[in-house]
Design an enzyme around this catalytic site. Structure first.
Site, PDB file in Angstrom:
ATOM      1  N   ARG A 223      -9.412   5.378   1.100  1.00 54.23           N
ATOM      2  CA  ARG A 223      -9.998   4.351   0.237  1.00 54.23           C
ATOM      3  C   ARG A 223     -11.122   3.637   0.962  1.00 54.23           C
ATOM      4  NH1 ARG A 223      -4.925   1.966  -3.258  1.00 54.23           N
ATOM      5  NH2 ARG A 223      -3.936   4.012  -3.480  1.00 54.23           N
TER       6      ARG A 223
ATOM      7  N   GLU B 127     -12.328   0.829   1.412  1.00 53.58           N
ATOM      8  CA  GLU B 127     -12.004  -0.589   1.245  1.00 53.58           C
ATOM      9  C   GLU B 127     -13.136  -1.425   1.823  1.00 53.58           C
ATOM     10  OE1 GLU B 127      -9.421  -1.871  -0.235  1.00 53.58           O
ATOM     11  OE2 GLU B 127      -7.934  -0.251  -0.304  1.00 53.58           O
TER      12      GLU B 127
ATOM     13  N   ARG C  74       2.062   0.108   6.359  1.00 52.39           N
ATOM     14  CA  ARG C  74       2.409  -1.286   6.028  1.00 52.39           C
ATOM     15  C   ARG C  74       3.904  -1.524   6.193  1.00 52.39           C
ATOM     16  NH1 ARG C  74      -0.878  -3.517   0.881  1.00 52.39           N
ATOM     17  NH2 ARG C  74      -2.975  -2.985   1.606  1.00 52.39           N
TER      18      ARG C  74
ATOM     19  N   SER D 298       3.679   0.035  -4.702  1.00 50.69           N
ATOM     20  CA  SER D 298       3.463  -0.213  -6.130  1.00 50.69           C
ATOM     21  C   SER D 298       3.966   0.993  -6.886  1.00 50.69           C
ATOM     22  CB  SER D 298       1.973  -0.370  -6.458  1.00 50.69           C
ATOM     23  OG  SER D 298       1.505  -1.623  -6.069  1.00 50.69           O
TER      24      SER D 298
ATOM     25  N   GLU E 171       2.625  -6.797   0.168  1.00 50.26           N
ATOM     26  CA  GLU E 171       2.918  -5.623  -0.665  1.00 50.26           C
ATOM     27  C   GLU E 171       3.016  -4.386   0.208  1.00 50.26           C
ATOM     28  OE1 GLU E 171       0.019  -4.740  -3.800  1.00 50.26           O
ATOM     29  OE2 GLU E 171       0.475  -2.618  -3.519  1.00 50.26           O
TER      30      GLU E 171
ATOM     31  N   ARG F 251      -4.503  -5.668   6.633  1.00 52.85           N
ATOM     32  CA  ARG F 251      -3.611  -4.710   5.967  1.00 52.85           C
ATOM     33  C   ARG F 251      -4.338  -3.576   5.241  1.00 52.85           C
ATOM     34  NH1 ARG F 251      -1.493  -7.388   0.691  1.00 52.85           N
ATOM     35  NH2 ARG F 251      -3.423  -8.153  -0.161  1.00 52.85           N
ATOM     36  N   HIS F 252      -5.663  -3.564   5.354  1.00 54.93           N
ATOM     37  CA  HIS F 252      -6.432  -2.493   4.719  1.00 54.93           C
ATOM     38  C   HIS F 252      -7.128  -1.637   5.766  1.00 54.93           C
ATOM     39  CE1 HIS F 252      -6.310  -5.242   1.168  1.00 54.93           C
ATOM     40  NE2 HIS F 252      -6.082  -4.089   0.565  1.00 54.93           N
TER      41      HIS F 252
HETATM   42  P1  ATP Z   1      -3.637  -4.018  -2.067  1.00 54.94           P
HETATM   43  O1  ATP Z   1      -3.554  -4.799  -3.340  1.00 54.94           O
HETATM   44  O2  ATP Z   1      -2.802  -4.589  -0.980  1.00 54.94           O
HETATM   45  O3  ATP Z   1      -5.027  -3.700  -1.658  1.00 54.94           O
HETATM   46  P2  ATP Z   1      -3.204  -1.792  -3.748  1.00 54.94           P
HETATM   47  O4  ATP Z   1      -2.375  -2.413  -4.814  1.00 54.94           O
HETATM   48  O5  ATP Z   1      -4.639  -1.589  -3.976  1.00 54.94           O
HETATM   49  O6  ATP Z   1      -2.991  -2.588  -2.371  1.00 54.94           O
HETATM   50  P3  ATP Z   1      -1.861   0.655  -4.322  1.00 54.94           P
HETATM   51  O7  ATP Z   1      -2.909   1.375  -5.084  1.00 54.94           O
HETATM   52  O8  ATP Z   1      -0.790  -0.017  -5.061  1.00 54.94           O
HETATM   53  O9  ATP Z   1      -2.581  -0.393  -3.336  1.00 54.94           O
HETATM   54  O10 ATP Z   1      -1.305   1.672  -3.223  1.00 54.94           O
HETATM   55  C1  ATP Z   1       0.083   1.833  -2.952  1.00 54.94           C
HETATM   56  C2  ATP Z   1       0.404   1.377  -1.541  1.00 54.94           C
HETATM   57  O11 ATP Z   1      -0.431   2.007  -0.599  1.00 54.94           O
HETATM   58  C3  ATP Z   1       0.192  -0.112  -1.295  1.00 54.94           C
HETATM   59  O12 ATP Z   1       1.290  -0.866  -1.726  1.00 54.94           O
HETATM   60  C4  ATP Z   1       0.023  -0.148   0.204  1.00 54.94           C
HETATM   61  O13 ATP Z   1       1.271  -0.124   0.861  1.00 54.94           O
HETATM   62  C5  ATP Z   1      -0.694   1.151   0.495  1.00 54.94           C
HETATM   63  N1  ATP Z   1      -2.128   0.924   0.633  1.00 54.94           N
HETATM   64  C6  ATP Z   1      -3.034   0.845  -0.364  1.00 54.94           C
HETATM   65  N2  ATP Z   1      -4.264   0.665   0.103  1.00 54.94           N
HETATM   66  C7  ATP Z   1      -4.156   0.616   1.454  1.00 54.94           C
HETATM   67  C8  ATP Z   1      -5.090   0.458   2.528  1.00 54.94           C
HETATM   68  N3  ATP Z   1      -6.400   0.319   2.290  1.00 54.94           N
HETATM   69  N4  ATP Z   1      -4.618   0.459   3.792  1.00 54.94           N
HETATM   70  C9  ATP Z   1      -3.308   0.614   4.053  1.00 54.94           C
HETATM   71  N5  ATP Z   1      -2.389   0.781   3.083  1.00 54.94           N
HETATM   72  C10 ATP Z   1      -2.789   0.789   1.809  1.00 54.94           C
HETATM   73 MG    MG Z   2      -0.528  -2.036  -5.445  1.00 54.18          MG
END
Ligand code: ATP
Ligand code: MG
Length: 434
Positions: A212, A214, A408, A360, A357, A220-221
């Site tokens: 991603r 980000e 995470r 999801s 989180e 945490r990202h």
């Molecule tokens: P956040 O809101 O914290 O950015 P998200 O809701 O965008 O996360 P999801 O699409 O729900 O992320 O992805 C499922 C899981 O993958 C998340 O709960 C998290 O544990 C992990 N995750 C998502 N994006 C990242 C990232 N950039 N780095 C590390 N872990 C990630």
């Molecule tokens: Mg999520």
């Protein structure tokens, strides 16, 4: 046979052994030289009294640079002054891999090193037992996930990481050139694991990389992480999915406590198994709770880092480390989630672990027409998802699943402040090397 610091016991006393490791410490005191050799499991002390040691061995120790790899053959002698209870008196020593001086960073020094320096010299940083322990525990975590899921009838699958369309929104897609055509690095296995629900492989999981782009620099990202995804068919509701994730996370943590005891003690961390059942907090209630706690947030907003943290504090007051937040507004959720008819909400959940989180998931929209409608309403072109939609047109069972960020989870389990601590070579906006 090569011995290591773990395999030398009283049985080896007065016998000759060969060990290999990094020269953590070298002390030359004239009449005697000491060499502390570090390997994966600990250290051994090599003691070379000048009177009983060959001159070439003395010379090698005297000129040895710290952190060089050496192989030592010598006799194990009981020695009550040494913590391990023995030392090795060397008969020969060979420098297998000399180290340059000065070192780019210390290994045993107590000074704090900047994270950037540590990541730039990760090969050196990982020589520290407490850094390495994290990765032994991460390896144990994925192995335990595997064990739990297979025991529950899941099949491990491997879906493509080079894909033609994103599943989690366009803004975090990495674009690549695929033989002249545009392609993307997979943000998640979402579309593929759902397509498999139409096949009879009715419980699948995958532990693999997700990418991603980000834009935000947070603790945490990262732009590449390991996602633990699961999908299960023939469900009655998302509660079936939640029960699986709850069972799995509790199993993993309980077993890490047992099987990872050595690494946990190296880290100085005591892991507790989250209280079950994990409390279920509807989204509206979660918003109300953090508002009462003083956060300025409106219904419809994302909880955000601060909201998640506040909620985590409130839950911890009741001793809850893990808890669910369910029924997010459908408008805030991806196209594949099932709407809760007659409400603005969706059959979705987040699993939070001490204020963050980690997962999801939810029930998916398996009805073809409703799925197409939802895509159109969210501004997506169903035409570009034909390969996915087709799997819904010829017999698709009700299904649901989750995505859980392995790093995470490990981060929160071990009480680490940044998700990067659980990634060997983290990738973020600033970091592509090493
Ligand atoms: P956040 O809101 O914290 O950015 P998200 O809701 O965008 O996360 P999801 O699409 O729900 O992320 O992805 C499922 C899981 O993958 C998340 O709960 C998290 O544990 C992990 N995750 C998502 N994006 C990242 C990232 N950039 N780095 C590390 N872990 C990630
Ligand atoms: Mg999520």
């Amino acid at each position: 046979m090569l011995y290591d610091s773990r395999s030398i016991t009283a049985n080896e006393y007065d016998k000759e052994v060969t060990v290999e490791g990094w020269a953590q410490e070298v002390r030359n005191l004239g009449g005697i030289s000491f060499l502390i050799l570090r390997d994966r499991y600990g250290t051994v002390q090599v003691t070379a009294p000048k009177k009983r040691t060959a001159p070439d061995v003395m010379q090698t120790i005297a000129s040895l640079a710290r952190e060089s790899v050496v192989r030592v053959t010598g006799t194990v002698k009981a020695s009550p002054q040494v913590r391990a209870g023995y030392e090795i008196v060397p008969a020969s020593i060979q420098v297998v891999g000399p180290a340059k001086a000065p070192l780019p960073m210390g290994v045993v020094d107590k000074v704090d090193v900047e994270p950037e320096t540590r990541f730039n010299h990760r090969y050196m940083d990982l020589r520290r037992p407490e850094v390495r322990a994290v990765f032994e525990l991460k390896s144990l975590t994925t192995r335990l996930i595997d064990e739990y899921l297979v025991d529950n009838g899941f099949v491990e699958v491997f879906t493509p990481k080079l894909v033609a369309s994103g599943a989690e929104g366009g803004s975090t897609l990495f674009k690549v050139d695929y033989f002249g055509r545009p392609a993307y690095l997979a943000q998640s296995p979402q579309l593929y694991k759902q397509m498999l629900m139409a096949t009879g492989l009715d419980r699948v999981f995958e532990i693999g990389p997700a990418f991603r782009a980000e834009p935000s620099d947070t603790a945490r990202h990262v732009s590449e992480f390991i996602s633990f995804d699961g999908e299960m068919a023939h469900i009655d509701s998302q509660a079936d999915v939640m029960a699986m994730v709850e069972g799995c996370t509790r199993f993993v943590i309980a077993e890490v406590r047992e099987r990872g005891a050595r690494e946990l003690s190296v880290l100085g961390v005591d892991v507790s198994v989250p209280k079950a059942p994990y409390p279920v907090i509807p989204y509206e209630r979660a918003i109300a709770m953090v508002r009462e706690a003083g956060l300025r947030i409106e219904l419809g907003d994302d909880l955000g880092t601060e909201g998640e943290r506040l909620l985590g504090d409130l839950m911890l007051q009741d001793g809850h480390e893990m808890y669910w937040i369910i029924e997010y507004p459908e408008a805030a959720k991806p196209f594949y989630i099932m709407e809760k008819d007659g409400t603005p909400y969706s059959f979705s959940f987040d699993l939070d672990y001490r204020g963050q989180e980690i997962s999801s998931g939810g029930q998916r929209e398996h009805r073809y027409d409703r799925l197409v409608q939802r895509m159109q309403r969210l501004g997506l072109d169903p035409g570009s998802f034909e390969f996915y939609l087709n799997a819904f047109a010829y017999g698709m069972p009700a299904h649901g699943g989750w995505g859980l960020g392995v790093e995470r989870m490990v981060q929160k389990m071990l009480g680490l402040s940044n998700v990067r601590e659980t990634i060997l070579f983290p990738r973020d906006r600033n970091r592509l090397v090493p």
